[in-house]
Design a protein around this motif. Structure first.
Motif, PDB file in Angstrom:
ATOM      1  N   ILE A  13     -20.107  -7.172  30.543  1.00  0.00           N
ATOM      2  CA  ILE A  13     -18.971  -8.088  30.383  1.00  0.00           C
ATOM      3  C   ILE A  13     -17.661  -7.320  30.447  1.00  0.00           C
ATOM      4  O   ILE A  13     -16.715  -7.745  31.113  1.00  0.00           O
ATOM      5  CB  ILE A  13     -19.094  -8.890  29.068  1.00  0.00           C
ATOM      6  CG1 ILE A  13     -20.262  -9.872  29.166  1.00  0.00           C
ATOM      7  CG2 ILE A  13     -17.791  -9.642  28.767  1.00  0.00           C
ATOM      8  CD1 ILE A  13     -20.590 -10.578  27.874  1.00  0.00           C
ATOM      9  N   ASP A  17     -14.809  -7.949  33.119  1.00  0.00           N
ATOM     10  CA  ASP A  17     -13.467  -8.303  32.653  1.00  0.00           C
ATOM     11  C   ASP A  17     -12.416  -7.409  33.304  1.00  0.00           C
ATOM     12  O   ASP A  17     -11.365  -7.882  33.742  1.00  0.00           O
ATOM     13  CB  ASP A  17     -13.380  -8.162  31.132  1.00  0.00           C
ATOM     14  CG  ASP A  17     -13.964  -9.336  30.380  1.00  0.00           C
ATOM     15  OD1 ASP A  17     -14.268 -10.365  31.018  1.00  0.00           O
ATOM     16  OD2 ASP A  17     -14.121  -9.232  29.155  1.00  0.00           O
ATOM     17  N   TYR A  69     -12.517 -17.939  37.311  1.00  0.00           N
ATOM     18  CA  TYR A  69     -11.975 -17.929  35.944  1.00  0.00           C
ATOM     19  C   TYR A  69     -10.702 -18.774  35.881  1.00  0.00           C
ATOM     20  O   TYR A  69     -10.526 -19.586  34.970  1.00  0.00           O
ATOM     21  CB  TYR A  69     -11.673 -16.500  35.505  1.00  0.00           C
ATOM     22  CG  TYR A  69     -12.846 -15.682  35.047  1.00  0.00           C
ATOM     23  CD1 TYR A  69     -14.042 -15.655  35.746  1.00  0.00           C
ATOM     24  CD2 TYR A  69     -12.750 -14.890  33.916  1.00  0.00           C
ATOM     25  CE1 TYR A  69     -15.106 -14.883  35.329  1.00  0.00           C
ATOM     26  CE2 TYR A  69     -13.817 -14.106  33.491  1.00  0.00           C
ATOM     27  CZ  TYR A  69     -14.991 -14.108  34.195  1.00  0.00           C
ATOM     28  OH  TYR A  69     -16.041 -13.341  33.771  1.00  0.00           O
ATOM     29  N   ALA A  96     -19.108 -17.536  27.028  1.00  0.00           N
ATOM     30  CA  ALA A  96     -17.755 -17.375  27.569  1.00  0.00           C
ATOM     31  C   ALA A  96     -16.812 -16.733  26.568  1.00  0.00           C
ATOM     32  O   ALA A  96     -15.876 -16.028  26.951  1.00  0.00           O
ATOM     33  CB  ALA A  96     -17.215 -18.731  28.004  1.00  0.00           C
ATOM     34  N   ARG A  98     -17.262 -14.288  24.782  1.00  0.00           N
ATOM     35  CA  ARG A  98     -17.375 -12.822  24.777  1.00  0.00           C
ATOM     36  C   ARG A  98     -16.459 -12.166  25.800  1.00  0.00           C
ATOM     37  O   ARG A  98     -16.224 -10.970  25.751  1.00  0.00           O
ATOM     38  CB  ARG A  98     -18.815 -12.402  25.069  1.00  0.00           C
ATOM     39  CG  ARG A  98     -19.821 -12.880  24.057  1.00  0.00           C
ATOM     40  CD  ARG A  98     -21.202 -12.284  24.360  1.00  0.00           C
ATOM     41  NE  ARG A  98     -22.217 -12.872  23.510  1.00  0.00           N
ATOM     42  CZ  ARG A  98     -23.108 -13.754  23.921  1.00  0.00           C
ATOM     43  NH1 ARG A  98     -23.125 -14.142  25.184  1.00  0.00           N
ATOM     44  NH2 ARG A  98     -23.999 -14.249  23.096  1.00  0.00           N
ATOM     45  N   SER A  99     -15.967 -12.943  26.746  1.00  0.00           N
ATOM     46  CA  SER A  99     -15.173 -12.392  27.839  1.00  0.00           C
ATOM     47  C   SER A  99     -13.695 -12.311  27.467  1.00  0.00           C
ATOM     48  O   SER A  99     -13.018 -13.330  27.313  1.00  0.00           O
ATOM     49  CB  SER A  99     -15.329 -13.252  29.100  1.00  0.00           C
ATOM     50  OG  SER A  99     -14.387 -12.867  30.076  1.00  0.00           O
ATOM     51  N   ARG A 100     -13.180 -11.089  27.350  1.00  0.00           N
ATOM     52  CA  ARG A 100     -11.752 -10.887  27.073  1.00  0.00           C
ATOM     53  C   ARG A 100     -10.909 -11.484  28.195  1.00  0.00           C
ATOM     54  O   ARG A 100      -9.860 -12.074  27.964  1.00  0.00           O
ATOM     55  CB  ARG A 100     -11.474  -9.389  26.927  1.00  0.00           C
ATOM     56  CG  ARG A 100     -10.022  -9.032  26.677  1.00  0.00           C
ATOM     57  CD  ARG A 100      -9.867  -7.535  26.438  1.00  0.00           C
ATOM     58  NE  ARG A 100     -10.291  -6.749  27.571  1.00  0.00           N
ATOM     59  CZ  ARG A 100      -9.486  -6.331  28.550  1.00  0.00           C
ATOM     60  NH1 ARG A 100      -8.202  -6.634  28.523  1.00  0.00           N
ATOM     61  NH2 ARG A 100      -9.951  -5.606  29.550  1.00  0.00           N
TER      62      ARG A 100
END
Length: 201
Positions: A13, A17, A69, A96, A98-100
Motif C-alpha cells: 500500500i 501510495d 483514485y 481503503a 489504509r491508503s494515505r
C-alpha cells in the motif's frame, strides 16, 4: 512473494501510495460507474458505464491509477453535493482507509477532514450496534456511537489547502464530462442489446 522478495500488505500500500501521489492529476478523468446495473447515485441511469477520458500517450500506469483514485473521490463529492452541504468530516473504514493517498485525495476533493476508525468488520459492528439500540442497551445512535465508534477514531487528517482549488476545477470537468457521456452510454447499451440478440445492424 515474487522472485524471493516478500512484501507485507502495508509495504504494498505504501509503495502504491507513493506512485499514485507522484502521478499527475487531472490529465485523465475516470468515472467509476462500474456496476452492470449502471449508476444509482447521485443520478439513476442503468446505461451508465465506467470510462477513462482524456487519455494520451503520456499517460502511464500510475496516471491511470491516480485517475481511479481521483474519480472515486469526485464521485463521492458528486453524491455529497446532491445531498446538500459537505459534512464537517468524513470517516473511512475498511481497506481503503489504509491508503494515505486515497485519504489525502478524498480530503482534497471534499475540502473536509478525513478520519479513519480502527475497527475490523465495521459493517458487522454497525449491525450489532443497531441491534443493541433496538434491545434498549443504548437510547439512541449517538450514544451508541460514542461507546462503539469514538474511542477507536484516529486523529482527523485535514485537507491540503493546495489541493482544494485543484479538485474544485477538476470537479467541474468531471460533471461536465459525465453529462456529455450520457448519449454514448445509451448508444452502447443499444449496441449491446442488438449484439446479444444476434442482430449487429
Amino acid at each position: 512473494a515474487t522472485e524471493g522478495v516478500a512484501r507485507t500488505r502495508a509495504d504494498l500500500i505504501a509503495g502504491l501510495d507513493e506512485r499514485v501521489l507522484g502521478a499527475r492529476s487531472g490529465g485523465v478523468l475516470y468515472h467509476p460507474y462500474i456496476s452492470t446495473a449502471g449508476e444509482r447515485g447521485p443520478f439513476a441511469e442503468p446505461a451508465a458505464r465506467a470510462s477513462f477520458t482524456g487519455l494520451d500517450q503520456g499517460v502511464g500506469w500510475a496516471g491511470l491509477v491516480r485517475a481511479v483514485y481521483d474519480g472515486l473521490a469526485l464521485a463521492a463529492r458528486d453524491c455529497y453535493a446532491a445531498m446538500g452541504p459537505m459534512p464537517s468530516e468524513v470517516r473511512l473504514t475498511g481497506g481503503a482507509a489504509r491508503s494515505r493517498a486515497l485519504r489525502r485525495i478524498l480530503a482534497g476533493a471534499l475540502g473536509v477532514p478525513v478520519r479513519t476508525i480502527e475497527r475490523a468488520e465495521s459493517g458487522a459492528a454497525g449491525a450489532v450496534m443497531q441491534a443493541a439500540i433496538a434491545l434498549g442497551h443504548y437510547p439512541d445512535a449517538a450514544t451508541a456511537a460514542r461507546a462503539w465508534v469514538d474511542p477507536l477514531l484516529h486523529a482527523a487528517e485535514p485537507p491540503d489547502p493546495g489541493l482544494i482549488p485543484h479538485y474544485d476545477a477538476l470537479f467541474e470537468s468531471y460533471r461536465h464530462t459525465r453529462t456529455a457521456l450520457a448519449p454514448a452510454w445509451h448508444a452502447q447499451a443499444e449496441t449491446r442489446r442488438r449484439l446479444a440478440e444476434g442482430s449487429p445492424s
